[in-house]
Design an enzyme around this catalytic site. Structure first.
Site, PDB file in Angstrom:
ATOM      1  N   ASP A  92       0.978  -1.617   0.094  1.00  0.00           N
ATOM      2  CA  ASP A  92       0.422  -0.193   0.151  1.00  0.00           C
ATOM      3  C   ASP A  92       0.463   1.018  -0.078  1.00  0.00           C
ATOM      4  O   ASP A  92      -0.146   2.010   0.556  1.00  0.00           O
ATOM      5  CB  ASP A  92      -0.984   0.178   0.914  1.00  0.00           C
ATOM      6  CG  ASP A  92      -2.396  -1.211   1.021  1.00  0.00           C
ATOM      7  OD1 ASP A  92      -2.531  -1.389  -0.194  1.00  0.00           O
ATOM      8  OD2 ASP A  92      -2.548  -0.954   2.274  1.00  0.00           O
ATOM      9  N   ASP A 147       5.723  -9.528   8.677  1.00  0.00           N
ATOM     10  CA  ASP A 147       5.185  -8.253   8.984  1.00  0.00           C
ATOM     11  C   ASP A 147       6.865  -7.737   7.543  1.00  0.00           C
ATOM     12  O   ASP A 147       7.657  -8.497   8.085  1.00  0.00           O
ATOM     13  CB  ASP A 147       5.313  -7.887   9.753  1.00  0.00           C
ATOM     14  CG  ASP A 147       4.077  -7.247   9.896  1.00  0.00           C
ATOM     15  OD1 ASP A 147       3.094  -7.567   9.031  1.00  0.00           O
ATOM     16  OD2 ASP A 147       3.978  -6.970  11.487  1.00  0.00           O
ATOM     17  N   ASP A 149       9.586  -6.600   8.741  1.00  0.00           N
ATOM     18  CA  ASP A 149      10.891  -6.398   9.547  1.00  0.00           C
ATOM     19  C   ASP A 149      11.100  -7.642   9.794  1.00  0.00           C
ATOM     20  O   ASP A 149      11.929  -7.759  10.407  1.00  0.00           O
ATOM     21  CB  ASP A 149      11.002  -5.463  10.655  1.00  0.00           C
ATOM     22  CG  ASP A 149       9.604  -5.368  11.081  1.00  0.00           C
ATOM     23  OD1 ASP A 149       8.868  -6.277  11.017  1.00  0.00           O
ATOM     24  OD2 ASP A 149       9.640  -5.633  12.899  1.00  0.00           O
ATOM     25  N   ASP A 240      -5.604  -8.488  15.151  1.00  0.00           N
ATOM     26  CA  ASP A 240      -4.326 -10.190  14.418  1.00  0.00           C
ATOM     27  C   ASP A 240      -5.321 -10.803  16.316  1.00  0.00           C
ATOM     28  O   ASP A 240      -6.012 -11.750  16.358  1.00  0.00           O
ATOM     29  CB  ASP A 240      -2.764  -9.956  15.575  1.00  0.00           C
ATOM     30  CG  ASP A 240      -2.856  -8.879  15.792  1.00  0.00           C
ATOM     31  OD1 ASP A 240      -3.476  -7.842  16.530  1.00  0.00           O
ATOM     32  OD2 ASP A 240      -1.639  -8.664  16.176  1.00  0.00           O
TER      33      ASP A 240
END
Length: 506
Positions: A92, A147, A149, A240
């Site tokens: 995005d 994610d 990282d 989550d």
């Protein structure tokens, strides 16, 4: 008479806050007990797949130019048959991350990977919305979420996928590691904070049969579990946690693999850490409001209901801690003094509220670092001080959730930092430090530091030496968090890194 009445009210409030904090402290002892009772019950797959299933790897990213290339390189190294692996880059981004990710997608596609770049212009739902959009073209029966990282180990899929030979398993979660744990004193203390949750809480809840949560990344989901549980929803900041509880309420079982580690990056700056903590705290209370009534209405064992309540309400402790900061000085000496107070009040509350935190985090370090844990726990005073320093930031998050206050969604910046020689200060994503709420809170935190400096001096003048160590934690915690927050401020804002205040429903 009025003075006595006011004094009595202060005393009752003070005692109520201490009892509340003590209850959450006792719960820490329960978690430690459950962990050691069940720590040998290491989960194992029922059996192995004869034919491996198709897996989709979803990578939700937004403006991650420092880590996206590293992420895709690591994903391409997963030890799984290439013809059974689909990769979705749910990008995005509004900056040059988009060009970097597209170039990497083209490169991996040329190498034979089934990979697509899903770009949304309308970022409705943020991460939850991106994951939901990815399901529309998802080919796998199982979905690994990572994610930006995170650095998945090559064996991540092969160590998790076989658990799904049990048709009742809905999700398998690996434990987060910390790739930049030793980067600074702040990251070392953060790691200790997270280790308490990741090592003790998640393991204890999983192996004792209690509900526990997907940590948002580094976990493998059964697609039908997601869909049958209502899918990804974005009416909370912790999609989550929300989906985890909805799935377990539907009867799905989760597995936590404490020995399978997926490293990730800790926030290197205090404001990044504070914004992350604010988001997690607010989202957990939103989820509590949304799902706790259904948990108590459900046909569940009482122990699961009680543990779920303790879990979902745990961040109320920050609100109680903020109240304690206000009540601490006016009530000093107000409950009397002498041996009776020490035996009946001070010692029990110390054991329940304060010592429990030390035991909890020390146990986590003992499990992780059996040879060097004594060295690690020397940081416990700093951990306690940082937790106190976060009280105002996180109490604000609790109140925002309770009163349905809509706040801006601020991403936690990732800098791709691993070595101490690297610096985050020149990053374009440090615009987070100009967020006015964080700046304002920095001055409020400094105000509390000054307040506790005064209380500390009064305690010294009154020879109340027993209270000095605790007051130092309050004074030092607020001073550090406030000064560090303000020190990061710069008079500029990068629009790409900020979201409109009404973008996410509270």
């Amino acid at each position: 008479m009025n003075g006595r009445a006011g004094h009595f009210i202060w005393a009752i409030c003070y005692l109520a806050v201490l009892i509340g904090l003590s209850l959450y402290g006792i719960h820490r002892y329960v978690i430690v007990y459950l962990f050691f009772k069940h720590h040998k019950n290491v989960p194992k797959p029922a059996h192995l797949f004869k034919n491996l299933p198709r897996v989709t790897v979803q990578l939700p990213i937004f403006n991650e130019l420092y880590v996206v290339e590293r992420l895709l390189e690591k994903v391409s190294q997963l030890d799984y048959p290439r013809d059974l692996l689909q990769i979705q880059v749910l990008d995005d981004s509004t900056d040059e991350t988009r060009a970097i990710s597209e170039a990497e997608v083209q490169r991996l596609r040329a190498e034979g990977f089934d990979i697509e770049n899903v770009h949304r212009i309308d970022r409705t739902g943020f991460k939850a919305g991106a994951l939901k959009a990815g399901l529309e073209t998802c080919k796998g029966d199982f979905i690994l979420i990572l994610d930006a990282d995170f650095l998945p180990p090559p064996n991540l899929l092969m160590e998790t996928v076989h658990f799904f030979t049990d048709p009742g398993i809905g999700m398998v979660q690996s434990r987060w590691g910390h790739v930049n744990r030793t980067y600074s004193l702040l990251t070392r203390v953060q790691a200790m904070f997270l280790d308490g949750h990741l090592v003790l809480e998640q393991t204890a809840r999983s192996r004792a049969g209690r509900f526990f949560n997907f940590n948002g990344t580094a976990g493998l989901w059964r697609r039908s579990c997601i869909e049958s549980s209502g899918g990804w929803q974005h009416d909370t900041l912790t999609e989550d946690l929300d989906l985890s509880y909805r799935a377990q309420l539907k009867g799905w079982k989760f597995v936590y693999l404490a020995d399978l580690v997926t490293p990730a990056e800790l926030p290197a700056d205090i404001n990044g850490f504070k914004s992350q903590q604010h988001r997690w705290t607010k989202g957990s209370i939103q989820t509590c409001k949304k799902l706790l009534p259904a948990i108590w209405r459900g046909n569940l064992p009482l122990l699961i209901k009680l543990e779920s309540t303790a879990h979902l309400t745990s961040n109320f402790a920050y609100l109680l801690l903020a109240f304690l900061c206000v009540l601490l000085h006016p009530i000093s000496g107000g409950l009397g003094s002498g041996p009776w107070r020490t035996v009946l009040l001070d010692i029990p509350i110390f054991i329940a509220a304060s010592l429990s935190a030390c035991v909890f985090y020390a146990c986590a370090q003992r499990v992780l670092y059996p040879r060097t844990w004594m060295k690690e726990i020397l940081l416990l005073p700093l951990l306690l001080a940082l937790g106190i320093g976060l009280a105002i930031n996180n109490a604000r998050a609790v109140l925002e959730a309770l009163f349905n206050h809509s706040s801006e969604f601020t991403r936690t910046p990732k800098y791709g930092i691993i070595r101490k020689t690297q610096s985050w200060r020149a990053s374009r994503y440090t615009a987070i430090k100009t967020a006015l709420p964080l700046l304002e809170l920095g001055f409020i935190e400094l105000g509390f530091a000054a307040y506790f400096t005064m209380v500390l001096l009064l305690a010294i003048l009154r020879c109340q030496w027993g209270s000095v160590p605790f007051l130092l934690l309050f004074q030092g915690g607020f001073a550090y968090v406030g000064l560090a927050s303000i020190a990061q401020w710069r008079p500029r804002v990068t629009v790409a890194d900020r979201e409109p205040a009404d973008a996410l429903p509270a």
